[in-house]
Design a protein around this motif. Structure first.
Motif, PDB file in Angstrom:
ATOM      1  N   UNK A  13     -59.546 -44.813  24.038  1.00  0.00           N
ATOM      2  CA  UNK A  13     -59.370 -43.843  25.111  1.00  0.00           C
ATOM      3  C   UNK A  13     -60.464 -42.784  25.074  1.00  0.00           C
ATOM      4  N   UNK A  14     -60.721 -42.204  26.213  1.00  0.00           N
ATOM      5  CA  UNK A  14     -61.703 -41.126  26.281  1.00  0.00           C
ATOM      6  C   UNK A  14     -61.336 -40.029  25.284  1.00  0.00           C
ATOM      7  N   UNK A  15     -62.354 -39.526  24.594  1.00  0.00           N
ATOM      8  CA  UNK A  15     -62.148 -38.523  23.558  1.00  0.00           C
ATOM      9  C   UNK A  15     -61.961 -39.111  22.175  1.00  0.00           C
ATOM     10  N   UNK A  16     -61.800 -40.421  22.108  1.00  0.00           N
ATOM     11  CA  UNK A  16     -61.601 -41.083  20.825  1.00  0.00           C
ATOM     12  C   UNK A  16     -62.898 -41.380  20.103  1.00  0.00           C
ATOM     13  N   UNK A  17     -62.771 -42.093  18.979  1.00  0.00           N
ATOM     14  CA  UNK A  17     -63.908 -42.384  18.118  1.00  0.00           C
ATOM     15  C   UNK A  17     -63.926 -43.856  17.720  1.00  0.00           C
ATOM     16  N   UNK A  18     -65.118 -44.341  17.441  1.00  0.00           N
ATOM     17  CA  UNK A  18     -65.325 -45.667  16.876  1.00  0.00           C
ATOM     18  C   UNK A  18     -66.494 -45.597  15.911  1.00  0.00           C
ATOM     19  N   UNK A  84     -68.206 -40.307  18.418  1.00  0.00           N
ATOM     20  CA  UNK A  84     -67.092 -39.377  18.637  1.00  0.00           C
ATOM     21  C   UNK A  84     -67.108 -38.868  20.076  1.00  0.00           C
ATOM     22  N   UNK A  85     -65.995 -38.308  20.486  1.00  0.00           N
ATOM     23  CA  UNK A  85     -65.865 -37.749  21.845  1.00  0.00           C
ATOM     24  C   UNK A  85     -66.340 -38.748  22.896  1.00  0.00           C
ATOM     25  N   UNK A  86     -65.870 -39.957  22.772  1.00  0.00           N
ATOM     26  CA  UNK A  86     -66.331 -41.020  23.667  1.00  0.00           C
ATOM     27  C   UNK A  86     -65.920 -40.757  25.103  1.00  0.00           C
ATOM     28  N   UNK A  87     -66.792 -41.178  26.014  1.00  0.00           N
ATOM     29  CA  UNK A  87     -66.592 -41.010  27.448  1.00  0.00           C
ATOM     30  C   UNK A  87     -66.592 -42.374  28.122  1.00  0.00           C
ATOM     31  N   UNK A  88     -65.962 -42.494  29.277  1.00  0.00           N
ATOM     32  CA  UNK A  88     -65.989 -43.790  29.984  1.00  0.00           C
ATOM     33  C   UNK A  88     -67.406 -44.299  30.231  1.00  0.00           C
ATOM     34  N   UNK A  89     -68.347 -43.394  30.443  1.00  0.00           N
ATOM     35  CA  UNK A  89     -69.733 -43.828  30.684  1.00  0.00           C
ATOM     36  C   UNK A  89     -70.422 -44.364  29.441  1.00  0.00           C
ATOM     37  N   UNK A 116     -71.787 -55.860  20.311  1.00  0.00           N
ATOM     38  CA  UNK A 116     -70.347 -55.692  20.238  1.00  0.00           C
ATOM     39  C   UNK A 116     -69.908 -54.819  21.418  1.00  0.00           C
ATOM     40  N   UNK A 117     -68.811 -55.199  22.059  1.00  0.00           N
ATOM     41  CA  UNK A 117     -68.361 -54.513  23.260  1.00  0.00           C
ATOM     42  C   UNK A 117     -67.603 -53.240  22.906  1.00  0.00           C
ATOM     43  N   UNK A 118     -67.972 -52.163  23.562  1.00  0.00           N
ATOM     44  CA  UNK A 118     -67.240 -50.902  23.471  1.00  0.00           C
ATOM     45  C   UNK A 118     -66.747 -50.548  24.863  1.00  0.00           C
ATOM     46  N   UNK A 119     -65.447 -50.355  24.990  1.00  0.00           N
ATOM     47  CA  UNK A 119     -64.850 -49.996  26.274  1.00  0.00           C
ATOM     48  C   UNK A 119     -64.067 -48.708  26.109  1.00  0.00           C
ATOM     49  N   UNK A 120     -64.398 -47.712  26.914  1.00  0.00           N
ATOM     50  CA  UNK A 120     -63.741 -46.414  26.853  1.00  0.00           C
ATOM     51  C   UNK A 120     -62.951 -46.222  28.142  1.00  0.00           C
ATOM     52  N   UNK A 121     -61.643 -46.093  27.994  1.00  0.00           N
ATOM     53  CA  UNK A 121     -60.787 -45.924  29.167  1.00  0.00           C
ATOM     54  C   UNK A 121     -60.582 -44.440  29.454  1.00  0.00           C
TER      55      UNK A 121
END
Length: 122
Positions: A13-18, A84-89, A116-121
């Motif tokens: 989710x948006x705001x999350x981390x990977x 960190x602080x991931x965004x949909x973009x 590797x696929x990263x998807x931010x909802x």
């Protein structure tokens, strides 16, 4: 020859981390600059972050500065990208690359992983 295999992508989710990892095998990993790039649908491949072969100097795309951190472990032959602080973009396929520095100061990226696929909802 250097083989690169990425892992750690997923849905967040948006705001999350990977944290992405890129494991290298083949020729001496520590001799190469390492970088992360991303490819989003309908867009060109963009540079995200890079790290000097000695591990000291790093550089980032403006869009990820302050949110992403690149690091490397030359004993484990692995480079990481903490996001960190991931965004949909930020949604994209993230690939790591290994390259040699040029006299101009740029890097000739020679070897690439599959990504590797990263998807931010939102």
């Amino acid at each position: 020859q250097v083989q690169l295999v990425e892992s750690g992508g997923g849905l967040v989710q948006a705001g999350g981390s990977l944290r992405l990892s890129c494991a290298a095998s083949g020729r001496t990993f520590s001799e190469y600059h390492m970088g992360w790039f991303r490819l989003a649908p309908g867009k060109e491949r963009d540079f995200v972050a890079g790290i000097h072969w000695r591990g000291g100097a790093t550089n980032y795309a403006d869009s990820v500065k302050g949110r992403f951190t690149i690091s490397r472990d030359n004993v484990k032959n692995t480079v990481y990208l903490r996001m960190d602080s991931l965004k949909p973009e930020d949604t994209a396929v993230y690939c790591c690359a290994a390259g040699m520095p040029l006299s101009s100061g740029s890097v000739h990226w020679q070897y690439w992983g599959q990504g590797t696929q990263v998807t931010v909802s939102s």
